[in-house]
Motif scaffolding. Structure first.
Motif, PDB file in Angstrom:
ATOM      1  N   UNK A 105       0.857  -1.330  -0.030  1.00  0.00           N
ATOM      2  CA  UNK A 105       0.012  -0.008   0.225  1.00  0.00           C
ATOM      3  C   UNK A 105       0.888   1.345  -0.070  1.00  0.00           C
ATOM      4  N   UNK A 106       0.405   2.358  -0.578  1.00  0.00           N
ATOM      5  CA  UNK A 106       0.972   3.561  -0.673  1.00  0.00           C
ATOM      6  C   UNK A 106       2.345   3.325  -1.513  1.00  0.00           C
ATOM      7  N   UNK A 107       2.410   2.655  -2.592  1.00  0.00           N
ATOM      8  CA  UNK A 107       3.537   2.275  -3.299  1.00  0.00           C
ATOM      9  C   UNK A 107       3.880   2.809  -4.644  1.00  0.00           C
ATOM     10  N   UNK A 108       3.252   4.234  -4.645  1.00  0.00           N
ATOM     11  CA  UNK A 108       3.619   5.048  -5.820  1.00  0.00           C
ATOM     12  C   UNK A 108       4.790   5.894  -5.892  1.00  0.00           C
ATOM     13  N   UNK A 109       5.196   5.924  -4.396  1.00  0.00           N
ATOM     14  CA  UNK A 109       6.107   7.191  -4.374  1.00  0.00           C
ATOM     15  C   UNK A 109       7.066   6.673  -3.186  1.00  0.00           C
ATOM     16  N   UNK A 110       8.187   7.188  -2.754  1.00  0.00           N
ATOM     17  CA  UNK A 110       8.841   7.127  -1.481  1.00  0.00           C
ATOM     18  C   UNK A 110       9.217   5.387  -1.211  1.00  0.00           C
ATOM     19  N   UNK A 111       8.993   5.208   0.066  1.00  0.00           N
ATOM     20  CA  UNK A 111       9.282   4.230   0.749  1.00  0.00           C
ATOM     21  C   UNK A 111       8.539   2.804   0.097  1.00  0.00           C
ATOM     22  N   UNK A 112       7.258   3.118  -0.237  1.00  0.00           N
ATOM     23  CA  UNK A 112       6.495   2.241  -0.774  1.00  0.00           C
ATOM     24  C   UNK A 112       6.879   1.759  -2.050  1.00  0.00           C
ATOM     25  N   UNK A 113       7.259   2.942  -3.006  1.00  0.00           N
ATOM     26  CA  UNK A 113       7.693   2.462  -4.248  1.00  0.00           C
ATOM     27  C   UNK A 113       8.888   1.740  -4.289  1.00  0.00           C
ATOM     28  N   UNK A 114       9.934   2.256  -3.325  1.00  0.00           N
ATOM     29  CA  UNK A 114      11.242   1.448  -3.299  1.00  0.00           C
ATOM     30  C   UNK A 114      10.992   0.065  -2.837  1.00  0.00           C
ATOM     31  N   UNK A 115       9.994  -0.122  -1.888  1.00  0.00           N
ATOM     32  CA  UNK A 115       9.749  -1.543  -1.468  1.00  0.00           C
ATOM     33  C   UNK A 115       9.179  -2.248  -2.532  1.00  0.00           C
ATOM     34  N   UNK A 116       8.198  -1.719  -3.335  1.00  0.00           N
ATOM     35  CA  UNK A 116       7.929  -2.647  -4.662  1.00  0.00           C
ATOM     36  C   UNK A 116       9.139  -3.002  -5.612  1.00  0.00           C
TER      37      UNK A 116
END
Length: 344
Positions: free
Chosen positions: A45-56
């Protein structure tokens, strides 16, 4: 290793002792070199930017077969997905809409996962807000940060549990990791004795812009203890991870200018970069074992809960919060889900 529940509370002051240890004296732990997530499916969740995107991105780097970006805005989600698809063309990257301020949106994404996924192995609940201004969510009547960081996160957690249990590799537990904050250790939580507790967050007189984020994250830690008493680690391993003080995120995007300026200065000299911070997510969600069930992971290690949680007052607040939370979320079926999981 003992779980957080079995550890003694830390007596070291957070500033500067624990902060310095976190930011300068901790040794990163990365997954084994042969880590392979082929065939697995994850939601972030919250994966389009920042920590969420890097996690993805990091999950895909370990050959994850399918990734679901659960985001609030379709255009931003598709932009992020396009970048990930270009870098990892072998994987399927989908965008699902999720508004963490809406109970209906949360229920909808859980139903979608149950209906459309043949498999779900990992859920990482990263979405959150700083909540530096007092706002009420019209749909629910709750203060925004408390809604997003606590109530909605807890609802999504519980609704995903039966999906994770049912749709994974035989003999392997599902994995659900919730992102928390080290600042919860120093939450003042001035309204903790309010009875009832949850409505007190919706009163402006109880709002503290400097304490709102820490205390709404702390609520999740209080309920993690209760939740994981009811859910077996044989079904789903549930833990929380604290990524450390991190630069390159949008968490403080709505903070006052003076606060952002001070934080940016502090970040320049002490913050982790996003790639390093997200390695804590990966460690919690795919490396740590059943001993991390019901635990807080800090600096890649199982850590104690905040000292308050071990006190008699803390246990009383925990019980009251849990009861009110189940009553609030009851119309969405959480009671029946927890009953079925605790009996299995």
């Amino acid at each position: 290793m003992p779980s957080s529940k079995e550890l003694a509370p830390s007596t070291a002051p957070f500033f500067p002792n624990q902060f310095i240890k976190n930011q300068f004296c901790s040794k990163p732990q990365y997954p084994p070199g042969d880590t392979d997530l082929s065939g697995k499916v994850a939601i972030v969740t919250g994966s389009n930017t920042g920590l969420g995107f890097e996690c993805a991105r990091q999950l895909l780097s370990y050959k994850l077969s399918r990734l679901i970006l659960a985001v609030r805005t379709a255009a931003k989600g598709e932009y992020a997905a396009t970048k990930l698809r270009t870098q990892y063309p072998q994987a399927t990257v989908d965008v699902w809409l999720l508004d963490m301020s809406s109970y209906e949106s949360i229920q909808a994404i859980a139903r979608k996962a149950e209906k459309e996924l043949s498999r779900l192995d990992i859920a990482i609940l990263n979405a959150g807000i700083a909540g530096s201004e007092f706002k009420i969510v019209p749909e629910t009547g709750h203060e925004e940060a408390m809604q997003v960081n606590y109530l909605s996160t807890m609802l999504l957690t519980i609704l995903l549990l039966p999906v994770l249990k049912a749709k994974l590799e035989p003999g392997q537990p599902g994995r659900l990791t919730i992102v928390t904050s080290m600042l919860s250790i120093i939450a003042k939580f001035a309204n903790k004795n309010a009875n009832p507790l949850l409505p007190s967050f919706d009163e402006k007189k109880n709002f503290d812009s400097t304490d709102n984020y820490p205390k709404t994250k702390f609520l999740g830690q209080l309920s993690l203890w209760k939740l994981t008493d009811l859910v077996s680690s044989d079904d789903v391993i549930i833990n929380m991870v604290e990524p450390g003080f991190t630069k390159g995120t949008e968490l403080q995007r709505d903070a006052p200018f003076a606060v952002k300026a001070a934080l940016n200065l502090l970040k320049a000299v002490s913050a982790r970069d996003v790639k390093l911070a997200v390695s804590t997510y990966i460690d919690a969600a795919i490396v740590k074992g059943k001993d991390s069930h019901g635990s807080i992971l800090t600096n890649w290690e199982i850590a104690p809960y905040a000292p308050f949680e071990y006190t008699s007052e803390g246990r009383e607040v925990m019980e009251r919060l849990w009861k009110e939370t189940i009553e609030e979320l009851g119309p969405m079926g959480v009671g029946k889900i927890l009953e079925s999981l605790s009996e299995s």
